[in-house]
Motif scaffolding. Structure first.
Motif, PDB file in Angstrom:
ATOM      1  N   VAL A 241     -25.299 -18.258  13.060  1.00 15.18           N
ATOM      2  CA  VAL A 241     -24.683 -16.973  13.392  1.00 15.18           C
ATOM      3  C   VAL A 241     -24.212 -16.980  14.846  1.00 15.18           C
ATOM      4  O   VAL A 241     -24.650 -17.815  15.645  1.00 15.18           O
TER       5      VAL A 241
ATOM      6  N   ALA B 104     -24.882 -11.893  15.388  1.00 13.44           N
ATOM      7  CA  ALA B 104     -25.685 -12.209  14.198  1.00 13.44           C
ATOM      8  C   ALA B 104     -24.843 -12.287  12.929  1.00 13.44           C
ATOM      9  O   ALA B 104     -25.334 -12.030  11.829  1.00 13.44           O
TER      10      ALA B 104
ATOM     11  N   ALA C 206     -35.251 -12.477  16.303  1.00  6.91           N
ATOM     12  CA  ALA C 206     -34.044 -11.928  16.923  1.00  6.91           C
ATOM     13  C   ALA C 206     -34.325 -11.500  18.350  1.00  6.91           C
ATOM     14  O   ALA C 206     -33.515 -11.761  19.267  1.00  6.91           O
TER      15      ALA C 206
ATOM     16  N   LEU D 173     -30.716 -11.596  19.929  1.00  9.73           N
ATOM     17  CA  LEU D 173     -29.800 -11.188  18.870  1.00  9.73           C
ATOM     18  C   LEU D 173     -30.127  -9.769  18.399  1.00  9.73           C
ATOM     19  O   LEU D 173     -31.290  -9.347  18.467  1.00  9.73           O
TER      20      LEU D 173
ATOM     21  N   LEU E 271     -29.166  -9.220  12.239  1.00 13.78           N
ATOM     22  CA  LEU E 271     -29.684 -10.497  11.741  1.00 13.78           C
ATOM     23  C   LEU E 271     -30.384 -10.300  10.400  1.00 13.78           C
ATOM     24  O   LEU E 271     -30.182 -11.075   9.459  1.00 13.78           O
TER      25      LEU E 271
ATOM     26  N   THR F 227     -27.736  -9.873   7.760  1.00 12.31           N
ATOM     27  CA  THR F 227     -27.048 -11.132   7.463  1.00 12.31           C
ATOM     28  C   THR F 227     -27.915 -12.030   6.585  1.00 12.31           C
ATOM     29  O   THR F 227     -27.441 -12.615   5.604  1.00 12.31           O
TER      30      THR F 227
END
Length: 461
Positions: free
Chosen positions: A267, A271, A330, A335, A340, A343
């Motif tokens: 990513v 993210a 994360a 992030l 995240l 995703t």
């Protein structure tokens, strides 16, 4: 220097050494001018692990066979057809005779390393790595009477008509010159000159890391191009891979490469995934990821894997970032946690039947209805702890270089230069228009180094 050298070889890596050894065996008096100090001799070659080799049956450490046509097809796939097929076939065909030649000159091989995805058939691994190969060649060269000057930086080649008449260099604080009969340039690309990279790529290049030697600054390349020597290649094309974002600015070497991408999702800083991580086996696809990461915000990417994938690839030189939850990971990686988690959830939902998963070959275990897709090794990221790596663009060598013919000879706009040859990364753009194939740089250097040494010696004699 008062010795009457027949040949000056500029550079101290694989291609330079192959040229010097070949020329010395033909009876020429050879001097190597190596910019680096002795402990750092060898250019990028000291960071290598293997070379890609055609063979019609088992050869040395190589199993089965690897034909010219398959080798060429692999090369054409990664370059998108942007290669000089005549020179490519020359390099491929000649590679088969190179392996026994290398063994005769002190190089030792070993079975392929595990975790590198299907290289036992195509790539011969050096026992002790590239540093061992470089040291073996220096021992061989010394035995043949080749002289070496370290910290000898070539500053200018004087070109008069169709020949080089003088080589200027600095050594021990003094400016010096030589007038050899033949000159072989094997001094690499310009990647360590980050200002030159930035002129080609724009400001993003300032965020790139240089995997190899800090001494490949393209001084001789620029000098010759400024004098009208024929060039080849695009200054923005290079062998660039995604490496650990914690690697040093220069000289981190091959150990900073991360081989986990096929078993991960990758990513950007938002993210979001941006490319198919499972497009092909890693040796054919690892070299596209440097450019992919370079195109992302702040030229950075992030690998996300889970516990079941941790032991499927070569161990990293720096340990991965570890967390019990995706949100915690994360946070540690800077992030956005919600993005995240979303995703990963979308990726997991797109993963299907896992029964055909096979870590060392294309397995067709793919996502469904996901953009971008993951076309192989698509397994849900569900098993804690979770792990992550940051990715940066790591430039190995640049493809803008000296255009050569099948004799490794350089030309000006209207005629060949009668006593100038080039080998290795400084002319690799003659074959590599874009992309990269694992181990092919060493193939080019070995093949064209030997050709350049032979031709330079024939001219000198």
């Amino acid at each position: 220097m008062t010795e009457p050298y027949d040949i000056v070889v500029i550079g101290g890596g694989n291609a330079a050494l192959c040229a010097a050894i070949t020329a010395a065996e033909a009876g020429a008096r050879v001097l190597i001018l190596e910019t680096a100090p002795k402990p750092y001799r060898g250019g990028n070659s000291r960071h290598t692990r293997n070379f890609r080799c055609m063979h019609h049956g088992p050869l040395g450490p190589l199993v089965e066979s690897y034909t010219e046509e398959e080798y060429l097809a692999d090369l054409m796939k990664v370059t998108g057809g942007q290669t000089n097929e005549h020179l490519a076939r020359l390099a491929i065909r000649t590679s088969e005779e190179c392996l026994p030649w290398m063994e005769e000159h002190g190089v030792r091989f070993q079975p392929s390393l595990s975790g590198t995805l299907s290289l036992a058939r195509t790539n011969a691994f050096f026992r002790g790595g590239g540093k061992s190969l470089v040291n073996a060649y220096y021992r061989t060269a010394e035995g043949l009477g080749v002289d070496v000057l370290y910290e000898a930086a070539v500053t200018h080649l004087e070109l008069e008509g169709d020949r080089v008449t003088r080589v200027d260099y600095t050594h021990e604080g003094a400016a010096k010159s030589l007038s050899p009969k033949s000159v072989v340039v094997a001094s690499g690309g310009f990647q360590a000159d980050t200002d030159w990279l930035a002129r080609a790529w724009g400001p993003a290049a300032k965020n790139f890391l240089i995997r190899g030697t800090p001494y490949n600054r393209g001084v001789v390349l620029a000098d010759l191009l400024d004098q009208g020597i024929a060039q080849v290649g695009d200054p923005t094309q290079c062998h660039a891979v995604a490496i650990d974002g914690r690697a040093p600015k220069f000289d981190g070497g091959i150990v900073t490469r991360l081989d986990c991408v096929p078993f991960s999702i990758v990513v950007n800083k938002d993210a979001q995934r941006f490319y198919d991580e499972g497009e092909d086996v890693w040796p054919k696809r690892y070299a596209i990821w440097g450019r992919l990461v370079a195109a992302q915000p702040e030229q950075v990417g992030y690998v996300i894997i889970d516990a079941k994938s941790l032991n499927l690839f070569m161990p990293s030189v720096f340990p991965p970032i570890k967390a019990d939850t995706l949100a915690e990971l994360a946070g540690k990686m800077g992030l956005p946690a919600d993005a995240l988690e979303q995703t990963v959830a979308e990726f997991n939902a797109a993963c299907g039947d896992q029964s055909a998963f096979h870590s060392t070959e294309l397995d067709g275990v793919a996502t469904t209805g996901l953009t971008p897709p993951k076309t192989n090794w698509a397994r849900p990221i569900t098993e804690p702890p979770f792990y992550g790596y940051s990715l940066r663009t790591g430039v190995t060598f640049t493809y803008l270089g000296l255009k050569v013919d099948e004799n490794a000879q350089c030309s000006s706009a209207d005629q060949p230069v009668s006593n100038l040859w080039a080998a290795g990364e400084t002319m690799a753009g003659s074959i590599l228009g874009q992309g990269y194939l694992a181990g092919f740089g060493m193939t080019i250097g070995t093949v064209f180094g030997r050709i350049a040494g032979k031709e330079a010696a024939a001219h000198a004699n």
